[in-house]
Write a protein that holds these residues in place. Structure first.
Motif, PDB file in Angstrom:
ATOM      1  N   ARG A  39       0.847  -1.195   0.000  1.00 39.85           N
ATOM      2  CA  ARG A  39       0.000   0.000   0.000  1.00 39.85           C
ATOM      3  C   ARG A  39       0.874   1.233   0.000  1.00 39.85           C
ATOM      4  NH1 ARG A  39       2.546   1.909   3.784  1.00 39.85           N
ATOM      5  NH2 ARG A  39       2.304   1.393   5.957  1.00 39.85           N
ATOM      6  N   ALA A  41       0.605   4.894   1.504  1.00 43.33           N
ATOM      7  CA  ALA A  41      -0.239   5.432   2.577  1.00 43.33           C
ATOM      8  C   ALA A  41       0.092   6.891   2.847  1.00 43.33           C
ATOM      9  CB  ALA A  41      -0.050   4.581   3.831  1.00 43.33           C
ATOM     10  N   PRO A  42      -0.118   7.744   1.872  1.00 41.61           N
ATOM     11  CA  PRO A  42       0.254   9.145   2.080  1.00 41.61           C
ATOM     12  C   PRO A  42      -0.716   9.898   2.982  1.00 41.61           C
ATOM     13  CG  PRO A  42      -0.785   8.887  -0.052  1.00 41.61           C
ATOM     14  CD  PRO A  42      -0.730   7.518   0.560  1.00 41.61           C
ATOM     15  N   SER A  43      -0.199  10.924   3.605  1.00 35.58           N
ATOM     16  CA  SER A  43      -1.057  11.833   4.356  1.00 35.58           C
ATOM     17  C   SER A  43      -1.457  12.954   3.392  1.00 35.58           C
ATOM     18  CB  SER A  43      -0.289  12.428   5.533  1.00 35.58           C
ATOM     19  OG  SER A  43       0.236  11.380   6.308  1.00 35.58           O
ATOM     20  N   GLU A  75      -4.015   8.486   4.769  1.00 37.82           N
ATOM     21  CA  GLU A  75      -3.791   8.595   6.220  1.00 37.82           C
ATOM     22  C   GLU A  75      -4.169  10.001   6.686  1.00 37.82           C
ATOM     23  OE1 GLU A  75      -0.202   6.508   7.477  1.00 37.82           O
ATOM     24  OE2 GLU A  75      -1.401   4.782   6.895  1.00 37.82           O
ATOM     25  N   TYR A 234      -0.634   7.508  14.237  1.00 40.05           N
ATOM     26  CA  TYR A 234      -0.056   6.748  13.126  1.00 40.05           C
ATOM     27  C   TYR A 234       0.277   5.321  13.559  1.00 40.05           C
ATOM     28  CZ  TYR A 234       3.313   4.721   9.997  1.00 40.05           C
ATOM     29  OH  TYR A 234       3.955   3.831   9.173  1.00 40.05           O
ATOM     30  N   VAL A 251       6.241  -0.864   2.850  1.00 39.42           N
ATOM     31  CA  VAL A 251       7.355  -0.084   2.296  1.00 39.42           C
ATOM     32  C   VAL A 251       7.178   1.344   2.799  1.00 39.42           C
ATOM     33  CG1 VAL A 251       8.435   0.750   0.174  1.00 39.42           C
ATOM     34  CG2 VAL A 251       7.334  -1.517   0.220  1.00 39.42           C
ATOM     35  N   ARG A 252       8.142   1.830   3.542  1.00 40.80           N
ATOM     36  CA  ARG A 252       8.021   3.201   4.040  1.00 40.80           C
ATOM     37  C   ARG A 252       9.414   3.771   4.281  1.00 40.80           C
ATOM     38  NH1 ARG A 252       5.687   1.808  10.175  1.00 40.80           N
ATOM     39  NH2 ARG A 252       7.600   0.788  10.870  1.00 40.80           N
ATOM     40  N   TRP A 256      10.775   6.038   9.757  1.00 40.70           N
ATOM     41  CA  TRP A 256       9.899   5.245  10.624  1.00 40.70           C
ATOM     42  C   TRP A 256      10.650   4.179  11.400  1.00 40.70           C
ATOM     43  CZ3 TRP A 256       5.625   7.553  11.585  1.00 40.70           C
ATOM     44  CH2 TRP A 256       5.057   8.398  10.625  1.00 40.70           C
TER      45      TRP A 256
HETATM   46  N1  GLU Z   1       1.300   8.476   6.330  1.00 40.25           N
HETATM   47  C1  GLU Z   1       2.666   8.121   6.458  1.00 40.25           C
HETATM   48  C2  GLU Z   1       3.497   9.157   5.715  1.00 40.25           C
HETATM   49  O1  GLU Z   1       2.956   9.866   4.898  1.00 40.25           O
HETATM   50  C3  GLU Z   1       2.867   6.762   5.844  1.00 40.25           C
HETATM   51  C4  GLU Z   1       3.979   5.969   6.327  1.00 40.25           C
HETATM   52  C5  GLU Z   1       3.726   4.532   5.918  1.00 40.25           C
HETATM   53  O2  GLU Z   1       3.792   4.245   4.722  1.00 40.25           O
HETATM   54  O3  GLU Z   1       3.420   3.709   6.771  1.00 40.25           O
HETATM   55  O4  GLU Z   1       4.663   9.276   5.942  1.00 40.25           O
END
Ligand code: GLU
Length: 547
Positions: A39, A41-43, A75, A234, A251-252, A256
């Motif tokens: 996925r 998962a952007p904010s 997100e 988060y 994948v991030r 993190w």
């Molecule tokens: N919402 C987080 C961000 O934008 C996502 C991090 C993730 O992919 O878990 O950095």
């Protein structure tokens, strides 16, 4: 302490169970063995950057190389950072780069069986898992105000111990049910905190698919999992969503890594397997001889808008990013010059874990190669579409001169050593702009050895003998003749042998002609340009300089 009672006091309206979600709503996906679910998962902050795209390519490749699923989750749990229109920006930008999701958030609505894909619509699910943790005695409400937390921090600093909410400092960790009831009766708001079992000394090991085995410190802080409005942080949302959406690979960015211990402890405590983590390296650039992280403030090229505004072709950006994503890609490309990029087998263990170096010059070079492989007619359409969005004042020009533009862009492309002139739309238009009278101007100077009067004289001779139907060699013979008749060597090597005998050589004379016709000292073949311009325009430009 009767934890069930506490859980019901705090969440009287939550009556679903985790197993209901696991079995009825989000059952294991029916995918073939080895299929990966990823996925992005952007904010929705309104800023979508190269790091997002870099990660998205990893997600996309992992999923689609394995017949898995690539999804988009928004997100949006942080109200303060939300920006109107941000989701649209994310989706359209990624689509521009040819990244298409199999499921997830859409501009208006969503698509797929594992939603909602907007975290703000998943409150009940998070609260169900939080309620479960409370029932297990592994989460509790905390009524601390900002001031109280600040006081705790000051005391910790004074004592010289680690700051944070943990152990004896965790004021509500051991609150009795009566105390909690009292706070609730007073109408005080609360956050839900995870009750950590970790220690400051503890360590654990975990495999990262990019970084290999990591030994890291345990989490020992009672972190907030639900904020006062019942919306998760988060950390908690990541754990709950990636489990229930059946994500196999997270994948991030490497930012993190520092909170990975929290996520690890949450997964273990709930009794869920951790996904395979893939922490990507920061994008770096060279700045004054040293490497540093790309920064939103200093580097416009970090935002994806930069590439769209300048009109980079998505295939070029993709090709370039693949070279920094996988160290063996360039080798593969040399062996497979015509191969479709999707035939390259992307692997996580070929990814850098120490900072991926981003270099605009290299992107530009790669772009030249990629554009050379795209048929000119397609480049024309790409340029036209780009202009509609980013340079409307040239739309008419492009539309009214389709044939000429295509011919101009084609010069020298089919030669043995083809010209590689084209990089991105803004530059492509600049490259052919001389053709249009409204954009034509003389930007370069004549060669040093030729002054204005001399140039006029040479151009007059050129005009006198100009015949639009001359073929290329007849045309060039005439330039040689003009050269030798006016004191210039007809061949550069003659000039090199006896520089004192000449004012210059045929190259200088050609440059004068080139500058009069296209305004610059470097351009594709002048004879071909003249043929595209037509006799009238050629004569007009020559006369303009002469008079
Ligand atoms: N919402 C987080 C961000 O934008 C996502 C991090 C993730 O992919 O878990 O950095």
């Amino acid at each position: 302490m009767d934890y069930n009672k506490l859980a019901n006091m705090l969440f009287p309206n939550i009556n679903k169970t985790i197993s209901y979600y696991e079995n009825e709503v989000f059952p294991k996906r029916n995918l073939k063995e080895g299929a990966k679910v990823t996925r992005l998962a952007p904010s929705p902050t309104g800023f979508i950057h190269l790091g997002n795209l870099y990660g998205a390519f990893v997600d996309e490749r992992l999923a689609h190389q394995s017949d898995g699923v690539f999804m988009l989750r928004i997100e949006d749990t942080d109200e303060k950072r939300k920006v109107e229109g941000a989701v649209e920006t994310i989706i359209t930008s990624l689509k521009f780069f040819d990244l298409n999701f199999d499921e997830g958030a859409l501009i208006d609505g969503e698509n797929g069986d594992y939603g909602p894909y907007y975290q703000s619509n998943r409150a009940e699910i998070y609260q169900c898992v939080a309620k479960y943790l409370i029932e297990q005695g592994r989460a509790y409400p905390c009524f601390c105000t900002e001031e109280e937390l600040e006081d705790i921090r000051r005391e910790q600093e004074a004592e010289g111990v680690n700051t944070g909410y943990y152990g004896k400092w965790a004021k509500y960790r051991n609150a009795t049910i009566e105390e909690i009831q009292e706070h609730l009766d007073n109408g005080e708001s609360f956050v839900v905190r995870f009750k950590s079992n970790g220690t400051e000394e503890g360590k654990f090991e975990i495999d990262d698919a990019i970084r290999g085995r990591l030994e890291i410190h345990e989490n020992y802080q009672d972190v907030v999992i639900l904020k006062t409005n019942g919306i998760p942080t988060y950390h908690f949302a990541h754990v709950v969503d990636d489990h229930l959406m059946r994500v196999t690979h997270v994948v991030r960015g490497e930012e993190w890594l520092s909170t990975l211990p929290i996520h690890y402890e949450l997964f273990k405590t709930i009794g869920w397997d951790t996904p395979i983590y893939c922490h990507t390296a920061h994008l770096m650039k060279m700045d004054n001889g040293s490497k540093r992280k790309l920064s939103k403030r200093k580097d416009p090229e970090l935002g994806l808008g930069y590439y769209m505004e300048l009109g980079y072709h998505p295939a070029a950006v993709r090709e370039y990013l693949m070279t920094i994503l996988n160290s063996d890609f360039e080798e593969w490309r040399i062996a497979n010059p015509e191969g479709n990029i999707e035939e390259f087998e992307f692997t996580l263990n070929k990814m850098s874990n120490s900072g991926a170096l981003f270099d605009l010059d290299k992107l530009n070079n790669i772009s030249k190669d990629v554009l050379l492989k795209i048929p000119v007619e397609e480049i024309y359409v790409f340029l036209l579409n780009w202009s509609k969005e980013h340079k409307p004042e040239i739309v008419n020009i492009l539309e009214n001169n389709r044939e000429s533009v295509i011919k101009l862009l084609s010069i020298g492309r089919n030669d043995n050593k083809p010209r590689k002139d084209l990089m991105y739309c803004e530059q492509i238009f600049e490259f052919i702009s001389y053709f249009f009278d409204e954009y034509f101007s003389i930007v370069d100077n004549y060669p040093e050895n030729i002054d204005g009067a001399e140039a006029k004289k040479l151009l007059q001779k050129y005009l006198n003998t100009y015949n639009h139907s001359d073929d290329q060699s007849q045309w060039f013979d005439k330039i040689r003749t003009i050269s030798s008749e006016n004191g210039y060597a007809a061949k550069p090597k003659d000039y090199k042998k006896n520089p004192d005998m000449y004012k210059g050589h045929v190259g200088d004379v050609s440059t004068v002609i080139r500058i009069a016709l296209v305004g610059r000292s470097v351009s594709p073949d002048v004879w071909e340009i003249q043929q595209i311009m037509g006799k009238e325009k050629v004569l007009e430009r020559l006369k303009k300089v002469i008079n």
